[in-house]
Each structure stands twice: as structure tokens, then as C-alpha cells.
Design a protein around this motif. Sequence first.
Motif, mmCIF file in Angstrom:
data_model
loop_
_atom_site.group_PDB
_atom_site.id
_atom_site.type_symbol
_atom_site.label_atom_id
_atom_site.label_comp_id
_atom_site.label_asym_id
_atom_site.label_seq_id
_atom_site.Cartn_x
_atom_site.Cartn_y
_atom_site.Cartn_z
ATOM 1 N N CYS A 19 2.787 -5.661 6.548
ATOM 2 C CA CYS A 19 2.924 -5.111 5.206
ATOM 3 C C CYS A 19 2.458 -3.658 5.179
ATOM 4 O O CYS A 19 1.445 -3.311 5.791
ATOM 5 C CB CYS A 19 2.074 -5.940 4.238
ATOM 6 N N HIS A 20 3.196 -2.809 4.462
ATOM 7 C CA HIS A 20 2.831 -1.392 4.332
ATOM 8 C C HIS A 20 2.654 -1.030 2.861
ATOM 9 O O HIS A 20 3.392 -1.501 1.991
ATOM 10 C CB HIS A 20 3.899 -0.508 4.980
ATOM 11 N N THR A 21 1.679 -0.175 2.611
ATOM 12 C CA THR A 21 1.339 0.217 1.250
ATOM 13 C C THR A 21 1.327 1.744 1.149
ATOM 14 O O THR A 21 1.663 2.453 2.101
ATOM 15 C CB THR A 21 -0.054 -0.323 0.856
ATOM 16 N N GLY A 26 4.329 2.839 2.520
ATOM 17 C CA GLY A 26 4.856 1.883 1.569
ATOM 18 C C GLY A 26 4.862 2.447 0.157
ATOM 19 O O GLY A 26 4.216 3.463 -0.127
ATOM 20 N N ASP A 49 -1.016 -1.104 7.605
ATOM 21 C CA ASP A 49 -0.550 0.272 7.446
ATOM 22 C C ASP A 49 -0.608 1.023 8.775
ATOM 23 O O ASP A 49 -1.458 0.744 9.633
ATOM 24 C CB ASP A 49 -1.376 0.984 6.380
ATOM 25 N N ASN A 198 7.373 -5.004 4.993
ATOM 26 C CA ASN A 198 7.904 -4.433 3.760
ATOM 27 C C ASN A 198 7.336 -3.043 3.476
ATOM 28 O O ASN A 198 6.153 -2.785 3.647
ATOM 29 C CB ASN A 198 7.623 -5.356 2.583
ATOM 30 N N HIS A 199 8.243 -2.171 3.036
ATOM 31 C CA HIS A 199 7.895 -0.843 2.545
ATOM 32 C C HIS A 199 8.273 -0.683 1.072
ATOM 33 O O HIS A 199 7.822 0.228 0.410
ATOM 34 C CB HIS A 199 8.596 0.240 3.375
ATOM 35 N N ASP A 200 9.168 -1.558 0.607
ATOM 36 C CA ASP A 200 9.543 -1.632 -0.813
ATOM 37 C C ASP A 200 10.140 -0.329 -1.332
ATOM 38 O O ASP A 200 9.858 0.102 -2.455
ATOM 39 C CB ASP A 200 8.340 -2.060 -1.655
#
Length: 322
Positions: A19-21, A26, A49, A198-200
Motif C-alpha cells: 500500500c502507498h500513501t 499514493g 511507502d 494501490n496508489h489510488d
Amino acid sequence: MKDQILLPEGGYYKANLHCHTTISDGEFTPEEIKAAYQKEGYSIVAYTDHDRYRWHKELDGPDFLALAAYETEVTEFSTGPDCWPDLKTYHLNLFDTDPTQHQQEKAASPRPPQRYGDFYGLNEYIQQMRDLGFLVCYNHPYWSLQNYNDYAGLRGLFAMEIYNHGCEHDGLYGFHPQAYDEMLRSGQKLFCLATDDNHDRQPLGHPLNDSFGGFVQIAARELTYPAVIQALREGQFYWSMGPQLQGVRIEDGCLKVKTSPVEKIFVIQKGRDCYQTAVNPGESLTEASFPLTGKEGWFRVQVRDGRGLYAGTNAYFIPDLL
């Protein structure tokens, strides 16, 4: 072969382990990720990240656990400005098994030596990260433009990705079970994960949004950091794009599998032979039984539902089951 439960019928926590924020590239903050994933029934997120180790302990609660982690890489060198799409790269996720230990070293987010093709240096780095307490996962080999010669020499891996939802949206190349089987056939013992990565960059609900597509179900005894890490270490989890495995066991010399409704249940082995059962499109089955000979070498269960979505187990090695 003794009777044993390989995966329980229930008691799972749903997890996204890639997961990336906004801490790296992200679109959502760590808090927004927690809210979005909890809404979809997730209990665990590993915040991976790029080159920024973080432990978001402030997000933990009775029904949510944030795993401390980060993603790092080593890429082929090039001086050309437009070469990136053609460069091979290793991406590794590092999951911290105990974020209370070696805090200063981990905060530095150590990277591997930037010499692509240096297996000795890369494997030495993997061992160093293991010594610090990390579980090391090899990510998305297809997206990374890598083949057997690039990954068969890796050592000390906890797992590799068998499905990456973000890569599926990048080029319909998120699912790569052949790479996992090749690793196993090279003599390695490692687990496999389905993740979002996910980078959304597209909003939630958009057909190209990369959240909520690849996950693992972790059979931990409770939703605590030590219990989840123990389950990961022991391979007490399965990967999925949607279908649910509802029990895998060995009983009276047979492998018995229960699932949510699917069209196919296959047992992939070390050799080219498979055990399989299937129904016609539009029909479904929820269980199957396969006699084991003890000559399979290793096997893993893989199912496909009517939507074309897959789920499966880690590999089980026959000598370990005797």
C-alpha cells in the motif's frame, strides 16, 4: 500421510500487504487508507511507502492493525532520459516483525546496493534485513520485466507476489503464477501473496482504481501484532482476488478443499500433472477431495470462480507433511 489441517475453515483477518500513501506516491493519507479499507472489511494494512519506513501505531485499534513496512528497489542503470519503461528492476517489500526493536536502523530505511545483477550484494542485503527483523517479499516480477534468471538466484525471501492488483491495471499482467512455480521448482521454499499495491490515482469506485483487488486472509489467533506476524511466518494464510477458501485439510490420505462457489478447483504440483475438478460455466462447486500419492513433491491449491477471479494456498511440501 498424517491427518492435519492446512488451513482452518474460519477465523481470518483480511489484509492488504502492499500500500502507498501520501508519504510517498499514493493519493490518500494513512488515515484515509485505514478508513477506506475498514469500510471494505479489511482488518490489516501494511504501509509500504517507497523507501520510507513507517510504523503507524496511532492507527491501531481493536479492529485494525497497521504493519510497519516499506518498499525498496534496485534498478538497472541508464543515462537516457526515456529508458525507464525498458529497465529491469527489483522491488522488495519489507515487513517488520517487531517495530520496537532496532528502531534507529530501521528509521534510516536502508536500501540495497544499487548494482543491478549483483546477486551476492542483493542477497547479503536481504539477510541484513532479516537480521533486523524484517520479512522480505519479492514483488511483481512481470511488471519488473524480470524472468527466471533474474529471480531464481534470490535467497532468504519470506514470500513473493503471485498477484498485484495495481499491475493488473497497468497492463493486465498482475497475475503471474508461473513465476511462483518456477521459484518453487528451483528448490526455494517461500510463500505467495496477492496485494493491491494501490496508489489510488483514480478515485475509489473507478474501474481502474487499484484498491480492493488483491488480498490475503490471515488465520491469526487474534488481531495483535505478534499473532499476525506469527501467522505470516508459519504460512497460515491464503491469497485471493475474490474467492474464499473455507478449509483445506488432509484426511485419510486425501486433500480436502472447501471454498466459496467456484467453477474450478485445481491442485498444482511440482511436475506437470495436476489434480482438478470443474463444472460448466454458470454452475458452481464448493468442495473437492483429491487422493494424495506422496509423490507430488509439493502442491498448492488454486481455484477460479465464475468471474474469472482466482484464489489459492501457499505451496505445501510433501516431506513436511509426513
